[in-house]
Every structure is written in structure tokens, then in C-alpha cells.
Write an enzyme that holds these catalytic residues in place. Structure first.
Site: not given
Ligand SMILES: O=CCCC(=O)O
Length: 500
Positions: A166, A267, A301, A476
């Protein structure tokens, strides 16, 4: 350029950035099997490139290369690592436009979002160029006379990074920048849908001067992914695994890592709730919610999934949100004016369609959208808002991962918190209210690793990112917490002569 050209003209200013072989020990290589697979543009459903289909038989060479490189790279000073990351950062920023075009072809997202992802992603290279020089142990006062206690932070070793489709640029840079700042080396497995940007980043890492073997990238198909990931998790030289993806897969990887007691960062999924109270600034809440839901066609996510709206403003909020949603322009990612692109995987279309049908048959009202779009042969779905959602609908309990938002009415704060928390997930929750005491209560009572307070945008390099419950563990990005995931803490105890 790799051995082969793209199947279509990608319009790159620098065609060298297109890389379509695996990257192992500083070499651009084919799979041992000689097999390749096609990469599909979700905006047209047509293949536009091919990559080697790496499998378990290719894993050992990559891990051995990373292991050999670690012996040297771990001795680089923090300043040397910081300079390498800073050079990589500069090259990524200089080539932003070309990387963005490849990203649009891989993911289907609009060019404007692809550029935004690269800005976000380069935040990690810049931030961790700084973090490399902030790794510190500590000195502890001892209870016993003559004793001195201190800690030293050292890189954990070879890291396996399992990267989602994604945000393929941001997610690999969030992991790799941290690992390289810590002094670790890496074998990355990009998603089958999006290997090309990872390979471009590997090419730029090579140009930045990272020694061979520090960064290795193994593209592979969906069929080979489970076995290749298992081989990485179980390889004795791999000391840490970082995964972004589904809770189902996260649990499988956790089992693979358990035997070798591998350190793991997970994650995972979100199913994130949003609470909008009567006293919220409705314009502010809608303007936050639109990108929070429809960025990357809802495939994030931390995307809003369930929106609980207090009854006093329910109708007004629903119509304002529907009006702003209708202003989105769905289209091919490279077309001027597109603000929402295709879904990256066609299975996503079926999931959204089935949730819409389920909601409709259980009394939900479609305020806008609700259908697949026949456009360019791509994987398009209209941005969709469902009103009068109820707890028995699929959208109440299933993460959508697509452009569908459900509005649930509520009366009391306690009730809203209870339903928001009534999920196995705990990645992010959001609330909109101008009552400061309530904001504070919500921050404490919502069960998630990240809480957005009058905002839907909380992803940044300086902010610790990660969930609780079935959304995983480990952080992270951010200061200290992220880099500690890639370090071991060694404790030294010393006795002064004559005082032990
Ligand atoms: O989909 C996971 C990461 C989304 C983000 O880092 O904003």
C-alpha cells in the site's frame, strides 16, 4: 538499466531508475529458477514490467551476502552511517518525480499522492540520518562499592523486511533507514504487486555508496511469498524480522520466528474507529476524514473504518461528508486532476462490494457511491459513504481496506468508547471534540497505539508508529523507540581494583 526494459514507456527522465532484476550482494540478478513474473498496473489491469520470481533457493545467497556485509558495516562509525543515509536521502528527493511515476504504475494511486508518499518516505531517510548519531548507552550508579555498570548499544545483525504494497516506498524506507542507521544489514522482500520501487531505492542506495550486501531485495510472486518469508524468518543468520501487513500473516510469521527467538516488529491491521462529538468543528472533522479514509483508496492500516457520530449532529455531518466525498475525482493515477485512484489488488473490489451489499440488506443507506467503476479496465470503486450503520453489519467488525466509510450514530461518550474499543485491533483511533477534558479522557481510554485528537494525520518520521492488541507490537519511526528495535543492549559491569 536491468537486463530488460519496461513493457510500456514509463516516461522516466532517467531510465536507469527502472530496475527489474533482484538485487543481491550488489549485483542485479535473475532467480535461480530463471522464472519471471508480471507486474500489473491496477489503473489498466495490464502488465507493464516483469521481475525475477525469487524463491526459497535464492534466500541463502541474499542472507549470506547481508551477513558478510554486516561484519564490516557494523564497524562504520555513526557519522559514516549518517552520511550514507543523507546521500541516499538526497538522491531519493532528486529523483522524486521518476520514483512517483513508477509508484503510480505499481499501486494505482494518483500522482499527487505518490509525490506525497515520497516526501513522507524521505522523512525517514532524513530522520534516521540523524538518529544514527544519537545511539547511546548509559552509565548506572551501582549499589556495591567499587562497581561500575554501563550499557553499550550494538546493531542486532541481519534484518529481514517484509514490506506491504500500500505504501511500498514509505514502508521500505521506514524499515531500511532505521536498520542502516543502527548498523544492521537487510534482505527485503517487497510485495508481489510492488517490487519495482524497492529496486529503484536499492539502485539509489548503491549510488549513495552503501557497500555491497548491505541492502538486498528479493522480488517474488504471491505463490512463493509464504515459503520465501518462512525461509527468511528461520534462517539462522537473520536476527530480526520487521513486517507490515495483515494480522493473519503476522501471527504466522511470529510462529516462524519463535523457534529462533527472533526479535520481531509487527505492524498489522487497523479497523480504526473515529468518534465525532456534537461540539466538534464539523468542517475540520470532515476535512480530516476525507484523506484519512480515501487516501490510497482507503488501503491504509490507519484508515478510518468505523465512524461514530453523536446524534445531535449526525444528519448535518453525514450530508457535509457526503458532499465533500462527491468532490473526489476517481481516475487513472497519471491523469491530471485525479484525486482517488484504483485499488491495488482486484480482490479489494469484491470486499468493498460485499460490505456495501451487506450494509444495504441490513438497513444501511448509501449516501454516495456504492459501485465498482468501469474505467480503463482498472480496479476502481466509487468513494462510498453508508449511513445508519449498525453493529450487526460486516463493516462494524471487518477492516474494509477500501474506499468505504460507515457512519454509526451514538448518544453518550461512554457508549462510543465502548464500541470503538470493541475490536481485537488497536492500531489507531481518532476523536473530534472541542472539549479539552473529553479529549484527555479519550486519549487515555481509547485502546490503540496511536490516537488522533482533532486530526486524521499523525504519520511522520518523528512520531512513534505502531499498535497494540491484534494490531501488533514494536514501534517504527520516532526517537529512540524505533532504532532500539534494531539494537541489542549489552551491559558491562566493572570492578575497580582493591574494591571488589
Ligand atoms: O498502512 C500503513 C502505514 C500507513 C502510514 O504510515 O501512514
Amino acid at each position: 538499466m536491468g537486463d530488460r526494459k519496461p513493457l510500456i514507456d514509463l516516461g522516466l527522465k532517467d531510465p536507469e531508475l527502472f530496475r527489474n532484476n533482484a538485487y543481491v550482494n550488489g549485483e542485479w540478478v535473475e532467480a535461480k529458477s530463471g522464472k519471471r513474473f508480471e507486474i500489473i498496473d491496477p489503473g489498466t489491469s495490464q502488465p507493464f514490467a516483469t521481475c525475477p520470481d525469487m524463491s526459497t533457493e535464492d534466500v541463502d545467497a541474499a542472507v549470506q551476502a547481508a551477513g558478510a556485509a554486516f561484519a564490516t558495516y557494523r564497524t562504520y562509525t555513526p557519522l559514516q552511517r549518517s552520511i550514507l543515509l543523507a546521500k541516499w536521502d538526497t538522491l531519493i528527493r532528486e529523483n522524486k518525480e521518476d520514483i512517483a511515476r513508477i509508484l503510480v504504475h505499481e499501486t494505482g494511486k494518483p500522482l499527487i499522492e505518490a509525490r506525497g508518499e515520497i516526501d513522507y518516505a524521505a522523512g525517514f531517510t532524513r530522520w534516521f540520518a540523524g538518529e544514527a548519531e544519537r545511539i547511546q548507552g548509559a552509565v548506572y550508579p551501582a549499589a556495591m562499592p567499587g562497581r561500575r555498570i554501563f550499557t553499550l548499544k550494538q546493531p542486532i545483525g541481519v534484518v529481514a523486511a517484509l514490506v506491504p504494497w500500500n505504501f511500498p516506498v514509505a514502508m521500505i524506507l521506514r524499515k531500511a533507514s532505521t536498520a542502516f542507521a543502527a548498523g544492521c544489514t537487510m534482505v527485503a522482500k517487497p510485495s508481489p504487486e510492488t517490487p519495482l520501487t524497492s529496486l529503484t531505492l536499492a539502485y539509489l542506495a548503491e549510488k549513495a555508496g552503501f557497500p555491497k550486501g548491505v541492502f538486498n531485495v528479493l522480488p517474488t510472486t504471491l505463490d512463493n511469498t509464504p515459503a520465501l518469508s518462512e525461509a527468511l524468518c528461520k534462517h539462522p543468520t537473520v536476527k530480526k524480522v520487521s513486517f507490515t501487513g495483515s494480522t493473519r500473516v503476522g501471527k504466522i510469521l511470529s510462529a516462524h520466528c519463535a523457534g529462533g527467538l527472533k526479535k520481531l516488529t509487527l505492524e498489522l491491521g487497523g479497523n480504526c474507529p473515529v468518534l465525532v462529538f456534537d461540539d466538534a468543528n464539523l468542517e475540520q472533522a470532515c476535512d480530516a476524514l476525507i484523506p484519512l479514509k480515501f487516501r490510497n483508496a482507503g488501503q491504509a492500516c490507519i484508515a478510518a473504518n468505523r465512524v461514530y457520530v453523536q446524534r445531535g449532529i449526525y444528519d448535518k455531518f453525514a450530508s457535509l461528508l457526503a458532499e465533500k466525498t462527491r468532490a473526489l475525482r476517481v481516475g487513472y493515477g497519471l491523469d491530471e486532476g485525479t484525486t482517488m485512484g484504483a485499488l491495488t489488488v482486484p480482490q479489494g473490489l469484491d470486499k468493498v462490494a460485499s460490505q456495501v451489499e451487506d450494509a444495504k440488506s441490513n438497513g444501511g443507506t448509501v449516501l454516495t457511491g456504492g459501485n465498482k467503476l468501469s474505467l480503463n479496465n482498472g480496479f476502481f470503486f466509487e468513494p462510498t459513504i453508508i449511513a445508519n450503520a449498525t453493529p450487526s453489519m460486516k463493516i462494524a467488525s471487518e477492516e474494509t481496506f477500501g474506499p468505504l466509510l460507515a457512519l454509526f450514530p451514538f448518544d453518550m461518550e461512554e457508549e462510543a468508547v465502548k464500541v470503538a474499543n470493541d475490536t481485537s485491533m488497536g492500531l489507531a483511533s481518532y476523536c473530534f471534540t472541542k472539549n479539552v477534558d473529553r479529549l484527555w479522557r479519550l486519549f487515555e481510554n481509547l485502546e490503540a497505539g496511536m490516537i488522533g485528537l482533532n486530526t486524521g494525520n499523525m504519520s511522520s518520521a518523528e512520531s512513534p508508529f505502531g499498535g497494540i492488541k491484534d494490531s501488533g507490537y514494536g514501534k517504527e519511526s520516532g526517537k529512540d523507540v524505533a532504532i532500539n528495535e534494531y539494537l541489542i543492549t549489552k551491559t558491562g559491569t566493572f570492578s575497580l581494583e582493591g574494591q571488589y
